[in-house]
Write a protein that holds these residues in place. Structure first.
Motif, PDB file in Angstrom:
ATOM      1  N   GLN A  26       0.447   7.229 -10.530  1.00 46.59           N
ATOM      2  CA  GLN A  26       1.494   8.213 -10.783  1.00 46.59           C
ATOM      3  C   GLN A  26       2.219   8.644  -9.511  1.00 46.59           C
ATOM      4  N   PHE A  27       1.567   8.559  -8.367  1.00 46.11           N
ATOM      5  CA  PHE A  27       2.135   9.110  -7.125  1.00 46.11           C
ATOM      6  C   PHE A  27       2.334   8.078  -6.025  1.00 46.11           C
ATOM      7  N   MET A  28       1.870   6.862  -6.233  1.00 44.16           N
ATOM      8  CA  MET A  28       1.984   5.849  -5.188  1.00 44.16           C
ATOM      9  C   MET A  28       3.374   5.227  -5.208  1.00 44.16           C
ATOM     10  N   LYS A  29       3.645   4.460  -4.190  1.00 41.02           N
ATOM     11  CA  LYS A  29       4.892   3.696  -4.137  1.00 41.02           C
ATOM     12  C   LYS A  29       4.539   2.283  -3.723  1.00 41.02           C
ATOM     13  N   VAL A  30       5.003   1.314  -4.527  1.00 37.87           N
ATOM     14  CA  VAL A  30       4.758  -0.087  -4.217  1.00 37.87           C
ATOM     15  C   VAL A  30       5.746  -0.506  -3.135  1.00 37.87           C
ATOM     16  N   PRO A  31       5.265  -1.131  -2.060  1.00 36.16           N
ATOM     17  CA  PRO A  31       6.171  -1.555  -0.984  1.00 36.16           C
ATOM     18  C   PRO A  31       7.226  -2.527  -1.495  1.00 36.16           C
ATOM     19  N   LYS A  32       8.452  -2.355  -0.994  1.00 32.94           N
ATOM     20  CA  LYS A  32       9.545  -3.273  -1.318  1.00 32.94           C
ATOM     21  C   LYS A  32      10.184  -3.713  -0.006  1.00 32.94           C
ATOM     22  N   PRO A  33      10.582  -4.979   0.079  1.00 33.89           N
ATOM     23  CA  PRO A  33      11.152  -5.489   1.335  1.00 33.89           C
ATOM     24  C   PRO A  33      12.338  -4.643   1.806  1.00 33.89           C
ATOM     25  N   GLY A  34      12.305  -4.268   3.084  1.00 39.17           N
ATOM     26  CA  GLY A  34      13.414  -3.546   3.693  1.00 39.17           C
ATOM     27  C   GLY A  34      13.460  -2.052   3.417  1.00 39.17           C
ATOM     28  N   GLU A  35      12.519  -1.503   2.651  1.00 38.86           N
ATOM     29  CA  GLU A  35      12.522  -0.068   2.343  1.00 38.86           C
ATOM     30  C   GLU A  35      11.580   0.676   3.270  1.00 38.86           C
ATOM     31  N   GLN A  36      11.953   1.913   3.586  1.00 38.13           N
ATOM     32  CA  GLN A  36      11.070   2.803   4.335  1.00 38.13           C
ATOM     33  C   GLN A  36      10.063   3.410   3.360  1.00 38.13           C
ATOM     34  N   PHE A  37       8.863   3.646   3.842  1.00 41.33           N
ATOM     35  CA  PHE A  37       7.823   4.159   2.964  1.00 41.33           C
ATOM     36  C   PHE A  37       7.363   5.530   3.401  1.00 41.33           C
ATOM     37  N   GLU A  38       7.135   6.361   2.439  1.00 37.61           N
ATOM     38  CA  GLU A  38       6.506   7.650   2.684  1.00 37.61           C
ATOM     39  C   GLU A  38       5.021   7.363   2.910  1.00 37.61           C
ATOM     40  N   ALA A  39       4.471   7.906   3.987  1.00 34.31           N
ATOM     41  CA  ALA A  39       3.099   7.574   4.383  1.00 34.31           C
ATOM     42  C   ALA A  39       2.088   7.890   3.284  1.00 34.31           C
ATOM     43  N   PHE A  40       2.220   9.041   2.632  1.00 33.17           N
ATOM     44  CA  PHE A  40       1.245   9.424   1.609  1.00 33.17           C
ATOM     45  C   PHE A  40       1.318   8.500   0.389  1.00 33.17           C
ATOM     46  N   ALA A  41       2.539   8.145  -0.026  1.00 32.35           N
ATOM     47  CA  ALA A  41       2.703   7.248  -1.178  1.00 32.35           C
ATOM     48  C   ALA A  41       2.119   5.875  -0.872  1.00 32.35           C
ATOM     49  N   LEU A  42       2.296   5.417   0.364  1.00 35.45           N
ATOM     50  CA  LEU A  42       1.735   4.127   0.768  1.00 35.45           C
ATOM     51  C   LEU A  42       0.210   4.203   0.867  1.00 35.45           C
ATOM     52  N   PHE A  43      -0.300   5.351   1.347  1.00 40.74           N
ATOM     53  CA  PHE A  43      -1.743   5.560   1.391  1.00 40.74           C
ATOM     54  C   PHE A  43      -2.328   5.486  -0.028  1.00 40.74           C
ATOM     55  N   LEU A  44      -1.653   6.133  -0.999  1.00 44.18           N
ATOM     56  CA  LEU A  44      -2.127   6.086  -2.385  1.00 44.18           C
ATOM     57  C   LEU A  44      -2.081   4.667  -2.950  1.00 44.18           C
ATOM     58  N   PHE A  45      -1.088   3.886  -2.527  1.00 43.76           N
ATOM     59  CA  PHE A  45      -1.021   2.489  -2.955  1.00 43.76           C
ATOM     60  C   PHE A  45      -2.235   1.725  -2.436  1.00 43.76           C
ATOM     61  N   SER A  46      -2.621   1.996  -1.192  1.00 47.52           N
ATOM     62  CA  SER A  46      -3.814   1.347  -0.625  1.00 47.52           C
ATOM     63  C   SER A  46      -5.074   1.761  -1.381  1.00 47.52           C
ATOM     64  N   ILE A  47      -5.177   3.050  -1.712  1.00 47.65           N
ATOM     65  CA  ILE A  47      -6.321   3.533  -2.499  1.00 47.65           C
ATOM     66  C   ILE A  47      -6.322   2.859  -3.867  1.00 47.65           C
ATOM     67  N   HIS A  48      -5.139   2.747  -4.481  1.00 45.17           N
ATOM     68  CA  HIS A  48      -5.002   2.098  -5.789  1.00 45.17           C
ATOM     69  C   HIS A  48      -5.523   0.663  -5.720  1.00 45.17           C
ATOM     70  N   GLN A  49      -5.193  -0.027  -4.644  1.00 41.56           N
ATOM     71  CA  GLN A  49      -5.658  -1.406  -4.484  1.00 41.56           C
ATOM     72  C   GLN A  49      -7.181  -1.466  -4.364  1.00 41.56           C
ATOM     73  N   LEU A  50      -7.747  -0.591  -3.553  1.00 43.10           N
ATOM     74  CA  LEU A  50      -9.203  -0.587  -3.370  1.00 43.10           C
ATOM     75  C   LEU A  50      -9.926  -0.259  -4.675  1.00 43.10           C
ATOM     76  N   ILE A  51      -9.455   0.756  -5.360  1.00 45.74           N
ATOM     77  CA  ILE A  51     -10.087   1.119  -6.632  1.00 45.74           C
ATOM     78  C   ILE A  51      -9.917  -0.016  -7.638  1.00 45.74           C
ATOM     79  N   GLY A  52      -8.790  -0.720  -7.550  1.00 43.35           N
ATOM     80  CA  GLY A  52      -8.560  -1.857  -8.453  1.00 43.35           C
ATOM     81  C   GLY A  52      -9.625  -2.933  -8.320  1.00 43.35           C
ATOM     82  N   PHE A  53     -10.024  -3.214  -7.082  1.00 44.09           N
ATOM     83  CA  PHE A  53     -11.111  -4.178  -6.882  1.00 44.09           C
ATOM     84  C   PHE A  53     -12.392  -3.656  -7.534  1.00 44.09           C
ATOM     85  N   ALA A  54     -12.643  -2.360  -7.389  1.00 44.74           N
ATOM     86  CA  ALA A  54     -13.841  -1.763  -7.993  1.00 44.74           C
ATOM     87  C   ALA A  54     -13.781  -1.864  -9.510  1.00 44.74           C
TER      88      ALA A  54
END
Length: 194
Positions: A26-54
């Motif tokens: 709900q709060f993450m942002k998926v990286p897109k080529p050439g876009e600037q990322f909000e650090a927290f949204a990108l952090f949540l995307f990383s957490i989403h990826q880790l939990i996804g493996f789990a």
């Protein structure tokens, strides 16, 4: 119906990891080529990826435990057996019309429907985990992806929407059973009676 400790633990792990996935999404942002990322949204995307493996590991473990035991397999996937499939259809014809009038039979009397719903949820979680891991492996660091991975991402997002519907329906049905005095939450989250 009381459940074995291993089943209860795996169910809880799957429940918490899937909820974590749904909430981070709900709060993450998926990286897109050439876009600037909000650090927290990108952090949540990383957490989403880790939990996804789990989620994928837990769901596959759950499937292995279930498929290794005939009683568990028949409970979650009764439609795989001809006799149980016929019983499931009879149970559905008998019980589903009553749901719209607030009539819920005790879980022991509607065990094939409940088992099927849990089995479908397990398959859904497995599908979400597997598509997510493939997307992770196929997406470049800048967020770019090929056509096949992009299509898989669309499927993953659709599965996520279906999972929201499943979770909300699951919670509502559990609450309805509790209000009828069926004690489904106590049976899932407490030790088996000896």
């Amino acid at each position: 119906m009381k459940h074995e400790k291993s089943i209860r633990i795996i169910h809880l792990l799957l429940m918490f990891t899937v909820l974590g996935q749904l909430l981070t999404e709900q709060f993450m942002k998926v990286p897109k080529p050439g876009e600037q990322f909000e650090a927290f949204a990108l952090f949540l995307f990383s957490i989403h990826q880790l939990i996804g493996f789990a989620v994928m590991i837990i769901a596959i473990t759950y499937l292995m435990v279930v498929m290794d035991n005939l009683a568990h397999r028949n409970r979650l996937f009764p439609w795989l057996d001809g006799t149980l499939r016929a019983s499931l259809i009879s149970e559905a014809k008998r019980d589903i019309p009553g749901w719209f009038k607030g009539n819920l039979p005790p879980p022991d009397q509607a065990h094939l429907i409940a088992g099927t719903v849990h089995g479908l949820g397990l398959m859904l979680a497995t599908g979400m985990g597997m598509t997510g891991v493939i997307i992770y492996l196929g997406m470049k660091h800048d967020g770019s992806m090929g056509a096949g991975i992009h299509t898989l991402r669309e499927i993953h997002e659709l599965l996520g929407t279906v999972m929201w519907i499943f979770v909300i329906g699951h919670i509502l049905m559990a609450i309805m059973h509790q209000t009828k005095g069926h004690r489904v939450l106590q049976d899932m989250f407490t030790s088996s009676r000896e």
